[in-house]
Design a protein around this motif. Structure first.
Motif, short mmCIF file in Angstrom:
data_model
loop_
_atom_site.label_atom_id
_atom_site.label_comp_id
_atom_site.label_asym_id
_atom_site.label_seq_id
_atom_site.Cartn_x
_atom_site.Cartn_y
_atom_site.Cartn_z
N PRO A 173 -12.80 12.00 12.78
CA PRO A 173 -11.53 12.55 12.29
C PRO A 173 -11.37 14.04 12.50
CG PRO A 173 -13.03 12.17 10.47
CD PRO A 173 -13.72 11.66 11.70
N ASP A 174 -10.12 14.48 12.51
CA ASP A 174 -9.79 15.90 12.42
C ASP A 174 -9.96 16.33 10.96
OD1 ASP A 174 -9.22 16.31 15.02
OD2 ASP A 174 -7.04 16.29 14.82
N ARG A 175 -9.62 17.60 10.70
CA ARG A 175 -9.79 18.10 9.35
C ARG A 175 -8.96 17.34 8.31
NH1 ARG A 175 -9.26 24.33 8.86
NH2 ARG A 175 -9.14 24.14 11.12
N ASP A 176 -7.81 16.82 8.74
CA ASP A 176 -6.97 16.08 7.79
C ASP A 176 -7.40 14.61 7.66
OD1 ASP A 176 -6.12 15.05 10.20
OD2 ASP A 176 -3.98 15.40 9.84
N LEU A 177 -8.59 14.31 8.15
CA LEU A 177 -9.21 12.97 8.06
C LEU A 177 -8.61 11.95 9.02
CD1 LEU A 177 -9.71 12.61 4.18
CD2 LEU A 177 -11.28 13.55 5.88
N VAL A 178 -7.68 12.39 9.88
CA VAL A 178 -7.08 11.47 10.86
C VAL A 178 -7.71 11.72 12.23
CG1 VAL A 178 -4.92 10.67 11.89
CG2 VAL A 178 -4.90 11.66 9.58
N PRO A 179 -8.29 10.67 12.84
CA PRO A 179 -8.87 10.88 14.17
C PRO A 179 -7.80 10.85 15.26
CG PRO A 179 -9.36 8.66 13.34
CD PRO A 179 -8.46 9.31 12.34
N PRO A 180 -7.92 11.73 16.28
CA PRO A 180 -7.00 11.64 17.42
C PRO A 180 -7.20 10.30 18.14
CG PRO A 180 -8.27 13.68 17.47
CD PRO A 180 -8.89 12.80 16.44
N ILE A 181 -6.21 9.90 18.92
CA ILE A 181 -6.21 8.57 19.52
C ILE A 181 -6.20 8.70 21.05
CG2 ILE A 181 -3.68 8.29 19.58
CD1 ILE A 181 -4.12 5.45 18.39
N VAL A 182 -6.46 7.61 21.73
CA VAL A 182 -6.28 7.56 23.19
C VAL A 182 -5.44 6.34 23.52
CG1 VAL A 182 -8.40 8.76 23.82
CG2 VAL A 182 -8.45 6.28 23.50
N LYS A 183 -5.11 6.26 24.80
CA LYS A 183 -4.27 5.16 25.26
C LYS A 183 -5.10 4.31 26.21
CE LYS A 183 -0.76 6.46 27.95
NZ LYS A 183 0.52 7.06 28.25
N ALA A 184 -4.99 3.00 26.07
CA ALA A 184 -5.74 2.13 26.97
C ALA A 184 -5.34 2.43 28.42
CB ALA A 184 -5.43 0.66 26.64
#
Lengths: 188, 385
Positions: B216-227
């Motif tokens: 996760p980032d600092r706000d607890l949300v992990p960045p995402i990727v695209k298949a």
């Protein structure tokens, strides 16, 4: 005028919902007032019972449903039987006279009749009976500005049918004006 | 980021809530809807299926709600904003995949146009009886975001909000409509595309090899990727580590699930939205949401005419619940009155937060139509003592 409740009843296929939609649209989009339209949802295939309701107001509409209509438009016998008892006793009753056999009026209800289906047939398409009725509604009740209704008709009906629908509107509108004159004479 | 003008039907319209919701989705950038049409939500997908070929995107009428609710997760992982639309019976069938959406941290929107239940209940008539189902319907521990619109205009605006929140927090978001709001027609103003704020997907800036899909980032949300973008990643409903691989341990469970819950709880202040009116000095506060908030307003005005000091707190975002605010108000007001189209759901949250410091009154309604404002008025008068 703070809040006016309108109810329209008829068969599925007569254009009950579209009529209500045009009235609401005229008030909301072309007059700058507030309106909320709701409709009864049921097995409303062509020929079944069908009704639509509109609340028109100068202020925000909160309670969305019609409880005691100030105006009732009936285009079928069933709609008359079911909804007439709900009509406000100072209200206005508009009747498709070839389809509805009406009884005596209650209280101070003002009733007006029109052979809307017959007029529509004379114009060439029975399908515009609802717009004849809409014209009649507009002149008799004066609830919504006639030009706003004309704009809402143009904005709503299928492309290519605007002229026919506007003709139907004028037919009902004129008939309504004459009915008002007759009423004045009678009272006068 | 501004909305893509292709999906934005700028202008003044006369629309019902269902159609407005569809326009909101298109304006938000939704380009994939999978659905199994069900009254009273059908008009949303009906309109979407007619509009989407010209905007550019896909609508699939699926074989059922199970497949609909998982197809949107696949679409989202392919990089497309996605949504499914249903009503109570379909919502029940979607619960498993809602848990999966939470676990995979998949941005997507579930619209529930609530009708009377249980079971097939009242297909063409309203209720607000799925509010707790939205919160707790899937198994396991998690937090959700749920929004409750009260007019067609809000169905438009709040569908956009739902998509934006789902992207911001990588989580499914529920738009909890009801039959009344879905089928009522009112003026809906759709602004120009450059006036509509759209939250972009939070793609990673790290190169393949460095990227961890659940770090996760600092706000607890992990960045995402695209298949298909060249990243190696793995998604699973099993408890997983930062790489996305299953790890069956109490430690990993604690790290992952605690974060999933905290992701919403820690950010709750930014997510919570309510509208207050005449709260200061109120003896009674009406807490309501959705269409019932409008009906309650009429009752509030009646009570004010009788000299009662009534305030109104309308929940726009119902989940997460504004616990702190209700606690604060409980020390100041005599009573809360909670009208809802069910036999008691959100009222228990109010009661819990009031913790005996203010009386709590439910105005129940089984659904089928809205409350009679008179019933809410009577309860306000009773609460005022």
């Amino acid at each position: 005028m703070s809040r006016t409740e309108i109810k329209i009843g008829g068969f599925g296929g007569q254009g009950v919902i579209l009529t209500a939609l045009i009235i609401g649209k005229a008030a909301s989009l072309f007059e700058g007032r507030e309106s909320t339209m709701t409709q009864s949802f049921g097995p409303e295939a062509r020929g079944g019972a069908c009704s639509a309701q509109i609340v028109v107001s100068d202020m925000k509409v909160r309670y969305p449903y019609v409880t005691v209509p100030n105006v009732l438009v009936v285009m079928s016998q069933e709609a008359y039987t079911r909804f007439e008892p709900q009509l406000d006793e100072n209200g206005i009753l508009l009747i498709e006279e070839d389809l509805v056999k009406s009884g005596p009026t209650r209280g101070k209800i003002r009733a007006f009749s029109i052979p809307a289906t017959r007029f529509a047939e004379e114009l060439g398409r029975k399908i515009v009976l609802n717009i004849v009725m809409l014209g009649f509604f507009t002149s008799v009740t004066k609830l919504v500005d006639a030009d706003a209704v004309r704009k809402a008709i143009r904005d709503t009906v299928p492309k290519g049918t605007e002229e026919l629908n506007l003709k139907a509107f004028e037919k009902g509108y004129e008939y309504g004006l004459n009915k008002l004159k007759e009423e004045k004479k009678k009272l006068g | 980021m501004k909305a893509d003008p292709k999906g934005v039907l700028t202008g003044s319209h006369y629309l019902d809530g269902d159609h407005a919701c569809c326009e909101g989705a298109l304006a938000a950038g939704c380009r994939f809807v999978a659905g199994y049409p069900i009254t009273p939500s059908t008009e949303v997908v009906e309109r979407f299926s007619a509009r989407i070929p010209r905007v550019g995107g896909i609508f699939i009428q699926m074989e059922d709600e199970l497949s609909s609710s998982i197809a949107i997760l696949g679409a989202s992982w392919a990089g497309v904003k996605s949504m499914t639309v249903t009503s109570g019976p379909g919502f029940s069938l979607m619960m498993e995949h809602i848990g999966l959406a939470v676990m995979l941290e998949t941005p997507c929107v579930y619209v529930d146009v609530q009708r009377g239940g249980p079971s097939t209940g009242l297909p063409t008539l309203p209720s607000q009886a799925d509010m707790m189902q939205a919160r707790w319907g899937s198994h396991g521990d998690y937090e959700v975001i749920a929004i409750s619109p009260s007019s067609p205009q809000e169905c438009f605006d709040m569908t956009i909000d739902a998509f934006n929140l789902s992207e911001q927090y990588r989580t499914p978001v529920f738009l909890m409509m009801d039959e009344c709001v879905g089928h009522m027609t009112e003026k809906v103003v759709i602004p120009p595309a450059d006036k509509i704020e759209v939250t972009p997907r939070r793609y990673t800036k790290l190169p393949p090899g460095k990227y961890l899909p659940y770090k996760p980032d600092r706000d607890l949300v992990p960045p995402i990727v695209k298949a298909g973008d060249g990243y190696r990643f793995h998604v699973t409903g099993l408890t997983h580590n930062e790489k996305g691989y299953p790890v069956m341990s109490a430690d990993c469970q604690e790290t992952l699930v605690h974060r999933l819950v905290d992701k919403i709880r820690v950010n709750a202040k930014k997510i919570i939205r309510y509208e207050e009116e005449k709260i200061n000095g109120a003896d009674v506060i009406v807490v309501s949401y959705g269409i019932t908030a409008r009906v309650a307003q009429q009752a509030i005005e009646l009570a004010r005419k009788d000299g009662v000091k009534v305030g109104s707190l309308r929940l726009v975002v119902v989940w997460p619940f504004p616990e702190k605010r209700i606690r604060e108000l409980a020390g100041k007001t005599k009573a809360f009155v909670v009208p809802e189209m069910n036999y008691g759901q959100i009222v228990f949250e109010v009661e819990r937060c009031a913790a005996g410091r203010a009386a709590t009154f439910l105005v129940p309604h089984g659904g089928g139509t809205t409350h009679n404002p008179e019933d809410i008025y009577k309860k306000i008068m009773e609460a005022a003592g």
